[in-house]
Design a protein around this motif. Structure first.
Motif, PDB file in Angstrom:
ATOM      1  N   ASP A  81       0.669  -0.864  -0.120  1.00 26.08           N
ATOM      2  CA  ASP A  81       0.345   0.196   0.791  1.00 26.08           C
ATOM      3  C   ASP A  81       0.772   1.277  -0.108  1.00 26.08           C
ATOM      4  O   ASP A  81       0.144   2.562  -0.101  1.00 26.08           O
ATOM      5  N   ILE A  82       1.634   1.104  -0.257  1.00 23.09           N
ATOM      6  CA  ILE A  82       2.758   2.402  -0.286  1.00 23.09           C
ATOM      7  C   ILE A  82       3.103   2.436  -1.480  1.00 23.09           C
ATOM      8  O   ILE A  82       3.006   2.014  -3.001  1.00 23.09           O
ATOM      9  N   GLU A  83       3.203   4.059  -1.897  1.00 26.48           N
ATOM     10  CA  GLU A  83       3.302   4.984  -3.064  1.00 26.48           C
ATOM     11  C   GLU A  83       4.252   4.461  -3.807  1.00 26.48           C
ATOM     12  O   GLU A  83       5.701   4.652  -3.136  1.00 26.48           O
ATOM     13  N   ASP A  84       4.354   4.175  -4.877  1.00 26.08           N
ATOM     14  CA  ASP A  84       5.156   4.411  -5.659  1.00 26.08           C
ATOM     15  C   ASP A  84       6.895   5.268  -5.372  1.00 26.08           C
ATOM     16  O   ASP A  84       7.605   5.370  -5.701  1.00 26.08           O
ATOM     17  N   TRP A  85       6.026   7.206  -5.700  1.00 32.21           N
ATOM     18  CA  TRP A  85       7.151   8.075  -5.311  1.00 32.21           C
ATOM     19  C   TRP A  85       7.790   7.697  -3.787  1.00 32.21           C
ATOM     20  O   TRP A  85       9.026   8.144  -4.383  1.00 32.21           O
ATOM     21  N   ALA A  86       7.392   6.993  -2.790  1.00 28.68           N
ATOM     22  CA  ALA A  86       8.629   6.597  -2.274  1.00 28.68           C
ATOM     23  C   ALA A  86       8.917   5.386  -2.003  1.00 28.68           C
ATOM     24  O   ALA A  86      10.185   5.806  -0.996  1.00 28.68           O
ATOM     25  N   MET A  87       9.334   4.420  -2.734  1.00 31.85           N
ATOM     26  CA  MET A  87      10.296   3.830  -3.361  1.00 31.85           C
ATOM     27  C   MET A  87      11.092   4.436  -3.961  1.00 31.85           C
ATOM     28  O   MET A  87      11.542   3.525  -5.139  1.00 31.85           O
ATOM     29  N   SER A  88      12.204   4.428  -3.735  1.00 36.77           N
ATOM     30  CA  SER A  88      13.535   5.877  -3.715  1.00 36.77           C
ATOM     31  C   SER A  88      14.428   4.685  -4.708  1.00 36.77           C
ATOM     32  O   SER A  88      15.458   4.910  -4.824  1.00 36.77           O
ATOM     33  N   VAL A  89      14.885   3.819  -3.067  1.00 31.18           N
ATOM     34  CA  VAL A  89      16.097   2.596  -3.445  1.00 31.18           C
ATOM     35  C   VAL A  89      15.317   1.663  -3.907  1.00 31.18           C
ATOM     36  O   VAL A  89      14.192   1.302  -3.824  1.00 31.18           O
ATOM     37  N   LYS A  90      16.459   1.115  -5.148  1.00 31.03           N
ATOM     38  CA  LYS A  90      15.839  -0.293  -6.249  1.00 31.03           C
ATOM     39  C   LYS A  90      16.756  -0.649  -5.977  1.00 31.03           C
ATOM     40  O   LYS A  90      16.376  -1.651  -6.489  1.00 31.03           O
ATOM     41  N   ARG A  91      17.662  -0.593  -5.235  1.00 35.74           N
ATOM     42  CA  ARG A  91      19.068  -1.699  -5.324  1.00 35.74           C
ATOM     43  C   ARG A  91      17.863  -2.514  -3.568  1.00 35.74           C
ATOM     44  O   ARG A  91      17.879  -2.155  -3.095  1.00 35.74           O
ATOM     45  N   GLY A  92      18.252  -3.475  -3.789  1.00 33.64           N
ATOM     46  CA  GLY A  92      17.869  -4.975  -2.460  1.00 33.64           C
ATOM     47  C   GLY A  92      16.583  -4.855  -3.184  1.00 33.64           C
ATOM     48  O   GLY A  92      15.819  -5.050  -2.340  1.00 33.64           O
ATOM     49  N   THR A  93      16.137  -4.077  -3.968  1.00 32.19           N
ATOM     50  CA  THR A  93      14.239  -4.532  -4.369  1.00 32.19           C
ATOM     51  C   THR A  93      13.801  -5.281  -5.192  1.00 32.19           C
ATOM     52  O   THR A  93      14.349  -5.034  -6.649  1.00 32.19           O
ATOM     53  N   THR A  94      13.080  -6.443  -5.439  1.00 32.25           N
ATOM     54  CA  THR A  94      12.689  -7.112  -5.614  1.00 32.25           C
ATOM     55  C   THR A  94      11.469  -7.764  -6.245  1.00 32.25           C
ATOM     56  O   THR A  94      10.948  -6.919  -4.923  1.00 32.25           O
ATOM     57  N   ASP A  95      11.120  -8.762  -6.408  1.00 29.81           N
ATOM     58  CA  ASP A  95      10.087  -8.934  -6.228  1.00 29.81           C
ATOM     59  C   ASP A  95       9.325  -9.792  -5.004  1.00 29.81           C
ATOM     60  O   ASP A  95       8.692  -9.748  -4.463  1.00 29.81           O
ATOM     61  N   GLU A  96      10.668 -10.660  -3.916  1.00 31.29           N
ATOM     62  CA  GLU A  96      10.432 -11.362  -3.387  1.00 31.29           C
ATOM     63  C   GLU A  96      10.832 -10.078  -1.968  1.00 31.29           C
ATOM     64  O   GLU A  96      10.608 -10.987  -0.632  1.00 31.29           O
ATOM     65  N   THR A  97      12.161  -8.802  -2.363  1.00 28.58           N
ATOM     66  CA  THR A  97      12.333  -8.603  -1.361  1.00 28.58           C
ATOM     67  C   THR A  97      12.292  -6.913  -1.253  1.00 28.58           C
ATOM     68  O   THR A  97      12.134  -6.571  -2.224  1.00 28.58           O
ATOM     69  N   ILE A  98      12.233  -6.128  -0.274  1.00 33.69           N
ATOM     70  CA  ILE A  98      12.968  -4.329  -0.099  1.00 33.69           C
ATOM     71  C   ILE A  98      13.256  -4.177   0.602  1.00 33.69           C
ATOM     72  O   ILE A  98      13.842  -4.805   0.821  1.00 33.69           O
ATOM     73  N   ALA A  99      13.697  -3.123  -0.018  1.00 39.03           N
ATOM     74  CA  ALA A  99      15.317  -2.018   0.643  1.00 39.03           C
ATOM     75  C   ALA A  99      15.219  -1.991   2.042  1.00 39.03           C
ATOM     76  O   ALA A  99      16.285  -2.164   2.542  1.00 39.03           O
ATOM     77  N   GLY A 100      14.003  -2.071   2.443  1.00 39.54           N
ATOM     78  CA  GLY A 100      13.958  -0.844   3.530  1.00 39.54           C
ATOM     79  C   GLY A 100      12.105  -0.544   3.757  1.00 39.54           C
ATOM     80  O   GLY A 100      11.807  -1.192   2.139  1.00 39.54           O
ATOM     81  N   ALA A 101      11.571  -0.443   4.996  1.00 42.93           N
ATOM     82  CA  ALA A 101      10.890   0.883   4.897  1.00 42.93           C
ATOM     83  C   ALA A 101      10.739   1.911   4.449  1.00 42.93           C
ATOM     84  O   ALA A 101      10.794   2.093   5.752  1.00 42.93           O
ATOM     85  N   PRO A 102       9.511   2.219   3.467  1.00 45.22           N
ATOM     86  CA  PRO A 102      10.306   4.100   3.110  1.00 45.22           C
ATOM     87  C   PRO A 102       8.988   4.726   4.055  1.00 45.22           C
ATOM     88  O   PRO A 102       7.871   4.772   4.010  1.00 45.22           O
TER      89      PRO A 102
END
Length: 356
Positions: free
Chosen positions: A116-137
């Motif tokens: 449910d997080i806005e797309d603009w908040a997902m600024s870190v692409k490194r470590g972000t995949t279909d199974e993982t997220i870089a962290g919680a914005p």
């Protein structure tokens, strides 16, 4: 009836977060150590996140408080025995931490609120995949300017106003070690005919400023604002709003060229023995009700599109309606250029300032 900050906090504190997390099957009395900023961030965590986290998980929270740089250096120095389980930082800090091997991605399955997080908040692409997220914005703050309307006759509207003659010797400006200094190098370069790929004009432009105080945190210059020795300062929106609450004569400005967007993240520390607890904490930071409570307390913007804020709160933070007034910079660029640009600031710019 008028809506006050006090009534907002009372209303939100009454909202339960039941159902945010199923209570994990974790060992009793575990402790999750949170590396974060002090001040309003620490206060907001203790008031609105800690009670729900402890109720839902049965674990306790402990805190490692300090500036981002000092806490990050501690992660580097103690990587064999990490001093914390989760780390609060800007998006650039997430990139740097992953590159240095002290921060690791979290599993999407362990942080379901990420959907449910806005797309603009997902600024870190490194470590972000279909199974993982870089962290919680978990929030969005904005960097702009604050000025004293009792002392400044012509309103401040542009980044170019930093160079106005009336602010020479009356300006509080971000230190070379400030998280947003790379943005100023780029902004100044663009004002001087350069670009993000040609920043030499930016350093020359910045050297023409005449700040009287270099800052990292708002309390560095707040007393000077009250005394009138500083009439304009660069600062985060939520700190300016805090100053207003403390009766400082201050108006916050989003420059016409756009303010600087600063997504803030909480990430998992590599080597944490509490991965499941850490992901439960990240998920709670993304819960819409928790975010609404946190926003009312700190004026930090929400990132969950389901978060509902009263207009009186929304008007004072970098929430959805103001995102189009902010400029998002690539955290990968900041992480790559910071060391070189900091050195150039200290060698080419700061000697011209004679600021404290």
């Amino acid at each position: 009836m008028s809506f006050s900050r006090r009534s907002a906090l009372q209303a939100f504190s009454a909202i339960g977060a039941a159902g945010l997390l199923a209570r994990p099957a974790l060992a009793q009395t575990r402790t999750l150590t949170v590396s974060t900023w002090g001040g309003v961030t620490e206060e907001g965590l203790k008031a609105y996140v800690q009670p729900e986290f402890e109720r839902l998980t049965g674990a306790k929270l402990a805190y490692d408080i300090g500036g981002q740089g000092a806490r990050y250096n501690k992660l580097l120095a103690q990587r064999a025995n990490p001093p914390a389980d989760v780390f609060f930082s800007t998006d650039e800090g997430v990139v740097a931490g992953q590159k240095a091997g002290v921060l690791v991605p979290a599993s999407r399955k362990g942080v379901p609120n990420i959907a449910d997080i806005e797309d603009w908040a997902m600024s870190v692409k490194r470590g972000t995949t279909d199974e993982t997220i870089a962290g919680a914005p978990y929030t969005l703050i904005a960097y702009g300017m604050g000025y004293n309307p009792e002392k400044v006759k012509e309103p401040v509207t542009s980044w170019a106003d930093l160079w106005r003659p009336e602010f020479q010797g009356k300006l509080a400006f971000a230190s070379p070690v400030h998280s947003q200094m790379p943005a100023f190098v780029i902004l100044a370069a663009e004002m001087a005919g350069g670009s993000i790929d040609n920043v030499d004009p930016g350093f020359k432009k910045l050297a023409e400023l005449k700040p009287s105080k270099l800052t990292v945190f708002w309390t560095d210059w707040a007393p000077l604002a009250k005394s009138g020795d500083v009439t304009l300062g660069t600062e985060f929106d939520y700190y300016i709003e805090t100053m207003k609450d403390q009766n400082y004569p201050m108006e916050y400005v989003v420059p016409k060229e756009k303010g600087i967007a600063v997504p803030e993240y909480v990430s998992v520390v590599k080597g944490s023995k509490n991965q499941e607890l850490a992901e439960a904490f990240l998920n709670l930071m993304l819960d819409p009700k928790v975010q609404a409570s946190f926003a009312a307390s700190t004026y930090s913007g929400t990132t969950n599109r389901k978060a509902v804020l009263p207009e009186a709160v929304r008007a004072r933070c970098a929430c959805g309606a103001t995102v189009d007034q902010l400029r998002f910079f690539d955290p990968e660029l900041f992480a790559a250029k910071r060391a070189l640009w900091t050195e150039r600031m200290n060698l080419e710019v700061v000697p011209n300032w004679q600021a404290r």
